[in-house]
Design a protein around this motif. Structure first.
Motif, short mmCIF file in Angstrom:
data_model
loop_
_atom_site.label_atom_id
_atom_site.label_comp_id
_atom_site.label_asym_id
_atom_site.label_seq_id
_atom_site.Cartn_x
_atom_site.Cartn_y
_atom_site.Cartn_z
N ALA A 102 0.83 -1.21 0.00
CA ALA A 102 0.00 0.00 0.00
C ALA A 102 0.86 1.26 0.00
N HIS A 103 0.31 2.32 -0.61
CA HIS A 103 0.88 3.65 -0.54
C HIS A 103 0.21 4.38 0.62
N ASN A 123 -8.86 3.00 -2.38
CA ASN A 123 -8.39 3.78 -1.25
C ASN A 123 -9.13 3.29 -0.01
N LEU A 124 -8.42 2.58 0.85
CA LEU A 124 -9.02 1.97 2.03
C LEU A 124 -9.32 2.97 3.14
N SER A 153 6.49 8.75 3.21
CA SER A 153 5.03 8.86 3.18
C SER A 153 4.57 9.81 2.08
N CYS A 154 3.35 9.58 1.59
CA CYS A 154 2.62 10.55 0.80
C CYS A 154 1.65 11.28 1.73
N ILE A 161 -4.11 -0.99 -7.23
CA ILE A 161 -3.30 -0.08 -6.43
C ILE A 161 -4.03 0.19 -5.11
N LEU A 162 -3.30 0.12 -4.00
CA LEU A 162 -3.89 0.35 -2.69
C LEU A 162 -3.37 1.64 -2.07
N PHE A 163 -4.29 2.45 -1.57
CA PHE A 163 -3.94 3.62 -0.77
C PHE A 163 -4.47 3.41 0.66
#
Length: 388
Positions: free
Chosen positions: A48-49, A221-222, A71-72, A257-259
């Protein structure tokens, strides 16, 4: 209360030694703990991002620390955006994560280089298309918190899954890039199973868009929701990650893609508010319940105690020596009857407390300074100090 449940001896000595040099009230944040929480989350969700929710604690020192860790950042306003940019964060690592924004804010963010926006309404989507052309957009779906989030977020934000589909179709028509779906299961979510039902809704949106409209979304996006360590025991972040990954494997392949958008879980445990008892009183000669008034309250840092929803652990050194404890009402210093932190929840404090004694509000690194009033009753914003 067992202090060792929350801080190691070394951590607490560092915090308390510093606190002894300052006049209350103030918040002290241990940046080493922020780093520990980030690394733990990153290791738990290696694919994850992580987009830190700046609103949880917008301190520059925290932004610098998380930047060093890779981190973002998720910003909720152009003001948070400016702060992130001033701290050297590249626009490619910033998401504009608020569904409620002016057209001028969208234009400003786009001019600053932001190309990733969230939406949950057609009017907002139209603004993004006009003032941030060709940007990526993800839609926020409305999900339930299951009644197990201490701070629910299910009514104001998000849209019905059918509308989420319509908005992504409209996004493509408007020249935007339909990128994915986000959701939030509620802040301080104590039941990991709510992510399962939320991901079922996301899968439905993904399938409908692909099967009926040929739109292949890329992002899930979780959101946030991972808990800090307050009074109630919570499962470890590793436990959350294990279950959520299992839910993801049920519905999605490895290409998605996971956020994550953590706030509370990264900075909550790292903070301690140091306060002083201003007054101890009873409401009548026959009332044996003490009212304990402190120099910090709802309006200068503890707003999440409204409705007694977030229950912070409270420590005083007299806990070690006191022979008797009793229930108290805890209230703040302002001339407002709402300024009561805990009246129904039976907080037990030593009977030998005195005016001038200090109370330490543990796990208060999130949503304290950022919520504090500017000058209600003349009280200044809550001071914050950061320890390396």
């Amino acid at each position: 209360m067992q202090l060792e449940k929350y801080y190691s001896d070394q951590q607490w000595k560092k915090i308390q030694n510093f606190a002894e040099t300052k006049q209350s009230p103030f918040l002290v944040v241990d940046l080493d703990q922020v780093q520990t929480q980030f690394i733990e989350l990153q290791n738990s969700f290696p694919k994850a991002h992580i987009y830190y929710a700046v609103k949880a604690n917008p301190g520059r020192e925290i932004i610098y620390k998380l930047d060093q860790l890779g981190s973002c950042f998720d910003v909720a306003s152009i003001y948070e955006l400016d702060k992130a940019l001033e701290c050297g964060i590249h626009p490619d690592r910033i998401s504009y994560g608020n569904t409620i924004k002016k057209a001028s804010d969208v234009e400003y963010a786009y001019q600053k280089g932001i190309r990733l926006f969230v939406t949950d309404a057609e009017a907002d989507l139209a603004q993004i298309a006009e003032f941030a052309p060709n940007s990526k957009v993800f839609v926020r779906a409305m999900v339930e918190s299951g009644g197990t989030a201490d701070w629910p977020l299910s009514r104001k934000f998000g849209c019905h899954p059918d509308m989420a589909v319509d908005l992504m179709v409209k996004a493509r028509q408007l020249g935007l890039i339909p990128f994915g779906v986000s959701f939030h299961v509620g802040s301080q979510q104590r039941d990991v199973t709510v992510w399962r039902s939320a991901l079922g809704i996301v899968k439905q949106i993904f399938n409908t868009l692909k099967d009926q409209y040929g739109i292949s979304l890329q992002l899930i996006n979780l959101g946030g929701g991972f808990p800090a360590h307050y009074l109630a025991d919570v499962d470890s972040i590793q436990s959350y990650a294990h279950e959520i990954q299992r839910y993801l494997d049920e519905h999605f392949d490895d290409q998605v893609i996971l956020f994550l958008e953590p706030g509370r879980s990264l900075v909550g445990n790292a903070g301690v508010i140091v306060s002083e008892i201003v007054l101890i009183a009873n409401k009548s000669a026959h009332d044996d319940k003490r009212w304990v008034y402190t120099d910090v309250g709802v309006f200068n840092g503890l707003i999440e105690t409204l409705g007694e929803m977030i229950k912070y652990p409270i420590y005083t050194p007299k806990m070690h020596s006191a022979h008797e404890h009793s229930s108290v009402v805890l209230a703040g210093p302002t001339c407002d009857s709402t300024d009561i932190m805990y009246e129904k929840v039976p907080y037990q404090l030593p009977k030998n407390l005195s005016i001038g004694d200090r109370l330490y509000w543990l796990s208060t690194g999130a949503y304290t300074t950022s919520y504090a009033s500017v000058e209600f009753n003349g009280y200044p914003p809550l001071k914050t100090f950061y320890l390396d």
